[in-house]
Design an enzyme around this catalytic site. Structure first.
Site, PDB file in Angstrom:
ATOM      1  N   SER A 110       0.821  -1.206   0.000  1.00 40.72           N
ATOM      2  CA  SER A 110       0.000   0.000   0.000  1.00 40.72           C
ATOM      3  C   SER A 110       0.858   1.259   0.000  1.00 40.72           C
ATOM      4  O   SER A 110       1.959   1.284   0.555  1.00 40.72           O
ATOM      5  CB  SER A 110      -0.905  -0.001   1.235  1.00 40.72           C
ATOM      6  OG  SER A 110      -1.528   1.256   1.420  1.00 40.72           O
ATOM      7  N   HIS A 157     -14.009  -0.917  -2.119  1.00 37.00           N
ATOM      8  CA  HIS A 157     -13.045  -0.584  -1.060  1.00 37.00           C
ATOM      9  C   HIS A 157     -13.420  -1.272   0.252  1.00 37.00           C
ATOM     10  O   HIS A 157     -13.245  -0.721   1.339  1.00 37.00           O
ATOM     11  CB  HIS A 157     -12.963   0.931  -0.866  1.00 37.00           C
ATOM     12  CG  HIS A 157     -11.589   1.423  -0.532  1.00 37.00           C
ATOM     13  ND1 HIS A 157     -10.748   1.962  -1.480  1.00 37.00           N
ATOM     14  CD2 HIS A 157     -10.897   1.461   0.632  1.00 37.00           C
ATOM     15  CE1 HIS A 157      -9.612   2.314  -0.907  1.00 37.00           C
ATOM     16  NE2 HIS A 157      -9.674   2.010   0.371  1.00 37.00           N
ATOM     17  N   TYR A 164      -2.410   5.953  -4.927  1.00 36.69           N
ATOM     18  CA  TYR A 164      -3.583   6.819  -5.040  1.00 36.69           C
ATOM     19  C   TYR A 164      -3.263   8.003  -5.952  1.00 36.69           C
ATOM     20  O   TYR A 164      -2.100   8.370  -6.121  1.00 36.69           O
ATOM     21  CB  TYR A 164      -3.977   7.387  -3.674  1.00 36.69           C
ATOM     22  CG  TYR A 164      -4.450   6.385  -2.657  1.00 36.69           C
ATOM     23  CD1 TYR A 164      -5.699   5.780  -2.773  1.00 36.69           C
ATOM     24  CD2 TYR A 164      -3.661   6.062  -1.557  1.00 36.69           C
ATOM     25  CE1 TYR A 164      -6.141   4.870  -1.826  1.00 36.69           C
ATOM     26  CE2 TYR A 164      -4.090   5.158  -0.601  1.00 36.69           C
ATOM     27  CZ  TYR A 164      -5.328   4.563  -0.743  1.00 36.69           C
ATOM     28  OH  TYR A 164      -5.762   3.663   0.194  1.00 36.69           O
TER      29      TYR A 164
END
Length: 396
Positions: free
Chosen positions: A106, A275, A129
């Site tokens: 992540s 999500h 992101y």
């Protein structure tokens, strides 16, 4: 505590973790309707039992993005793994590597790219992101490239953070949050010793490397929250497609038209995902969204799916509904919090065994033989009245 099924890890993790950490991973957005439906809808998908099919040469192996996988599973990008086990990202990556499946790091990991990548033999995947700070994005991509990451997972369903009400009650946020977290930590000695003391530094490793200073939970809530970009469009992804020369996966697809847009954009894969019910409450579960998306783009792009997958039967269900591979999120995090690398390794073994049982009793000798014929019926007849209009709006 005896661990005989993947579901046992959740109860074990709740006992070990301070509440602010357990509820952060366990909770969802708003009233958590979608969070519940993710699990419930998938569990309601009925498998079609077949017998006397000579299943002696069954195989779970598959190929994705020219990578051989021991089974159609990868570990999803989950933030703050290093708060759930000592250097948690490294432990989870080692378990995935040993099992022959990908690990996805992540953006908001505790362990930075440069710590995790050398710990495993298999190239890991990296998740990113779209953030206002494009300098950080470029820095992260350059570092991921340099570390040999093979696949970029681009999360697009967070132009703004979801409202997670549980966090205010548990101490992750809300009044006196830091003091509440401290008091919880000292009353959970196993976690306090293993992670709180011996798992340091508790930085957001990838962000600290860019900012050149230590970071922590307040930066996770502050710096990251202030950097989500609501102006994101497909155009903003073009420079990333040009920069990244490996497979690129768009994560956060729930609508067939968005899936078609991903194909037109030139993405190599999509993740059908809400999500984990942590963004917009009230959207379709991944299990209900997946069939229409598969009808629209199957064969044109690799289809991955997450949200609600808790065991090997769920993996088989998602494959039958149209996924090529699935991502495990909460399921592996529960195991990681319970027993670190050994816990994740055991979870993956359990999932593999459950998949073999399901495939044997549905007559599917290979992953390619898991199709809609492996199901008793489609999801359409099972839709509650309240969801029917939503499903119609998502039809291809």
């Amino acid at each position: 505590m005896i661990i005989s099924a993947a579901s046992d890890y959740r109860a074990a993790a709740q006992r070990i973790l301070p509440p602010f950490l357990f509820h952060y991973m366990d909770g969802g957005a708003y009233s958590e309707y979608t969070l519940r439906r993710n699990v419930e809808d998938l569990s309601e998908v009925a498998l079609r039992q077949r017998i006397l099919k000579n299943m002696s040469d069954l195989s779970l192996e598959t190929t994705l993005f020219n990578e051989k996988l021991s089974m159609p599973v990868a570990l999803a990008p989950v933030g703050l793994c290093g708060m759930y086990a000592r250097r948690g990202e490294v432990q989870a990556a080692k378990a995935a590597d040993a099992h022959g499946i990908p690990f996805t790091l992540s953006t908001v990991s505790v362990c930075p790219i440069e710590e995790v990548a050398p710990a495993i033999k298999r190239p890991m995947w990296f998740q990113l992101y779209v953030l206002r700070d494009r300098g950080f994005m470029r820095n992260a991509l350059e570092r991921a490239k340099a570390a040999g990451c093979s696949t970029l997972v681009f999360t697009v369903d967070m132009p703004t953070p979801g409202a997670r009400y549980r966090d205010a009650h548990s101490g992750m946020s809300g009044p006196n949050a830091a003091m509440r977290r401290y008091l919880q930590a000292v009353t959970h000695p196993q976690w306090a010793w293993d992670v709180g003391l011996n798992g340091r530094p508790h930085d957001l490793g990838n962000i600290s490397a860019y900012l050149g200073k230590p970071t922590g939970l307040e930066d996770y809530i502050g710096w990251l929250g202030n950097n989500f970009d609501p102006s994101i469009s497909w155009k903003d992804l073009e420079w990333i497609r040009d920069f990244w020369d490996g497979p690129m996966v768009i994560k956060g697809i729930l609508d067939p038209e968005d899936a078609r847009d991903a194909v037109r954009f030139g993405a190599d894969g999509i993740v059908v995902s809400n999500h984990g019910g942590r963004q917009l409450d009230g959207v379709l579960s991944s299990a209900r969204a997946l069939p229409a998306i598969a009808d629209a783009v199957k064969g044109d792009i690799a289809i991955l799916a997450d949200s609600g997958i808790r065991n090997g039967l769920d993996v088989v269900r998602m494959i039958a509904l149209g996924a090529d591979t699935v991502l495990l999120g909460r399921a592996f995090l529960y195991a990681l919090a319970t027993a670190g690398q050994a816990g994740v390794a055991n979870l993956l073994n359990l999932i593999e065994k459950e998949m073999k049982v399901a495939m044997t009793l549905t007559g599917a000798k290979s992953i390619n033989e898991i199709t809609q014929d492996s199901l008793v019926q489609g999801l359409g007849k099972e839709l509650p009245a309240a969801l029917a209009p939503m499903a119609k709006g998502n039809a291809a």
